[in-house]
Scaffold this motif. Structure first.
Motif, short mmCIF file in Angstrom:
data_model
loop_
_atom_site.label_atom_id
_atom_site.label_comp_id
_atom_site.label_asym_id
_atom_site.label_seq_id
_atom_site.Cartn_x
_atom_site.Cartn_y
_atom_site.Cartn_z
N PHE A 11 42.06 33.93 69.78
CA PHE A 11 40.95 34.89 69.70
C PHE A 11 41.19 35.98 68.65
N ARG A 36 44.13 25.97 73.87
CA ARG A 36 43.05 24.99 74.09
C ARG A 36 43.36 24.13 75.31
N ASP A 39 42.54 25.97 78.49
CA ASP A 39 41.10 25.82 78.79
C ASP A 39 40.90 24.63 79.72
N SER A 46 35.92 28.21 75.95
CA SER A 46 35.33 29.34 75.25
C SER A 46 33.80 29.29 75.41
N THR A 48 31.76 30.30 73.23
CA THR A 48 31.31 29.83 71.93
C THR A 48 31.95 28.47 71.65
N THR A 222 33.28 39.62 69.23
CA THR A 222 33.58 38.20 68.97
C THR A 222 33.73 37.91 67.48
N ARG A 236 36.57 32.28 69.24
CA ARG A 236 36.48 31.98 70.66
C ARG A 236 36.06 33.23 71.44
N PHE A 237 35.53 33.03 72.61
CA PHE A 237 35.04 34.12 73.47
C PHE A 237 35.36 33.73 74.91
N ASP A 238 36.31 34.43 75.49
CA ASP A 238 36.73 34.12 76.86
C ASP A 238 35.97 34.99 77.86
#
Ligand code: NAD
Length: 414
Positions: A11, A36, A39, A46, A48, A222, A236-238
């Motif tokens: 990020f 990743r 995730d 993410s 996004t 972001t 990315r946006f968590d």
């Protein structure tokens, strides 16, 4: 300058790599892509849609004409490969983001605690040992956290890393000396950043390494001008309960009509910084490596504002109409605290802070609405409890990061 960005797929790391490249630096990203795979472990990607590393590198080359290097490497596990890489490249600066960075994730289970310490402390130590061995002139810029100072209310602005203490000597005469500000980590993640500080102090003194440790606040926002240049460059946006930081989580909640989940009273005051200021601070730190004192780590507080969590929720609510709900705080932390901190050094280097405004918040909500169909509502609640007795049995399983990494990096790899 030749700059290596460890953790450059993450990020903060990805937009930093692009920002440095846009400013004419020759950038190589090093990342093992574990974020990743986390995730996949958490079942929450993410918000996004982030492109593969190969697609990202190709897109940046297309839009900017600048090549970016990429090496898939585990900084904690592959010491010899890291040393060879540093010996070959002899970068002017290494920016070190390559750590597990979520406090809730670090508290999920005994296995997650062990992973966080093993990964973070070993990664930092490997970088220091490798630099001392093969590239001692390289400037190391590390991302630490404001959280190492702890969240006790103190009747002073937090200094930048050091405190001058006075004490009576044996004859009762007053003496003074500078010490690292005493840490008070609130999670295993914060503990690793406190341990990092001691490693930096030792290697700066013993091996003369040049180190800047940036104590960063919570990052919000972001996109940067560079990540906005092509959809394949999107950051990315968590938003999930483990990796979603408080303001970004509120913005997603507002975008999907979910109440804003305030932990406890919301009286916690924390330090914040916009992602555009993050990347600029790192450029300023990298480009001022010639200003370090011999044997002393430069610590700079990388924050622009402090906010009370309930005030942030109020701001997002009044801008969007979102409801606010108070939920049990999974963390073991004070309900209320005051916080003010100095950031003179980055201001002195030219940082021009981006302050929180309703327009900026609404732009973020707009981005979140664009990808609202990707949100898994069940991933939003923070369910990593600091107190063992409240943890679910499911959370005690081992984190599994062994799945193969995105296998399509070869195109951009070197
Ligand atoms: N995001 C924030 O709000 C925030 C606030 C303060 C400090 N920080 C610090 O900034 C740094 C970056 O944070 P982020 O939000 O970009 O996190 P992130 O998880 O998005 O990125 C970290 C990157 O490092 C990589 N990585 C982790 N361990 C690695 C290893 N052993 N070898 C190689 N690569 C590895 C991951 O794959 C990931 O791409 C962290 O050290 C974090 O502590 C972040």
């Amino acid at each position: 300058m030749r700059v290596m960005v460890l953790g450059g797929d993450g990020f903060c790391g990805w937009p930093t790599a692009l920002h440095l490249s846009a400013h004419g630096h020759d950038v190589t990203i090093v990342d093992n892509l574990v974020r990743r795979r986390i995730d996949d472990e958490l079942g929450a990607g993410s918000l996004t849609p982030i492109a593969t590393p190969a697609e990202r590198l190709a897109a940046w080359h297309e839009v900017s004409g600048n090549p970016l290097g990429f090496v898939e490497l585990d900084v904690a596990a592959d010491y010899h490969a890291l040393t060879e890489l540093l010996a070959d490249e002899r970068p002017d600066a290494v920016v070190h983001f390559a750590e597990q960075r979520a406090a809730p994730y670090s508290m999920k289970s005994p296995a997650h605690k062990r992973y966080t310490v093993d990964n973070n402390v070993t990664a930092t130590h490997n970088v220091l040992v490798a630099l001392a061995a093969v590239s001692p002139g390289t400037h190391l810029v590390h991302l630490g956290t404001m959280g190492v100072y702890g969240y006790e209310s103190v009747p002073a602005d937090l200094p930048e890393g050091y405190l001058t203490v006075t004490y009576p000597d044996r004859e009762g005469r007053p003496r003074s000396r500078e010490i690292l500000y005493p840490t008070r980590p609130g999670s295993v993640y914060h503990l690793t950043k406190s341990l990092d500080q001691l490693l930096f102090a030792f290697y700066a003194r013993n091996d003369g390494l040049h180190v800047t440790d940036l104590h960063q606040g919570i990052v919000w926002g972001t996109q940067t001008p560079q990540t906005g240049r092509d959809p394949r460059l999107i950051n990315r946006f968590d938003y999930d309960g483990d990796f979603g930081t408080v303001l970004n989580r509120f913005l997603v909640e507002a975008a999907i009509g979910h109440p804003l989940t305030v932990h406890g009273t919301g009286g916690q005051t924390r330090a914040f910084i916009n992602i555009n200021d993050t990347v600029e601070c790192i450029r300023l730190a990298v480009e001022s490596g010639d200003r370090l004192d011999d044997g002393r780590v430069r610590v700079m507080n990388q924050l622009t504002q402090t906010h009370r969590v309930s005030d942030l929720a109020g701001l997002v609510s009044s801008a969007t109409g979102a409801a606010i709900v108070r939920v049990a705080n999974p963390r073991d932390e004070a309900d209320e605290n005051a916080l003010a901190a100095r950031n003179d050094q980055l201001l002195g280097l030219g940082l021009d802070p981006i302050l929180l405004t309703e327009d900026l918040l609404l732009a973020e909500v707009g981005l979140a609405r664009r990808y609202a169909d990707r949100v898994r509502r069940s991933a939003i609640p923070a369910v990593s409890y600091w107190n063992d007795s409240r943890r679910t049995a499911a959370a005690t399983t081992e984190p599994d990061h062994s799945a193969p990494a995105a296998s399509d990096i070869a195109g951009g790899a070197r």
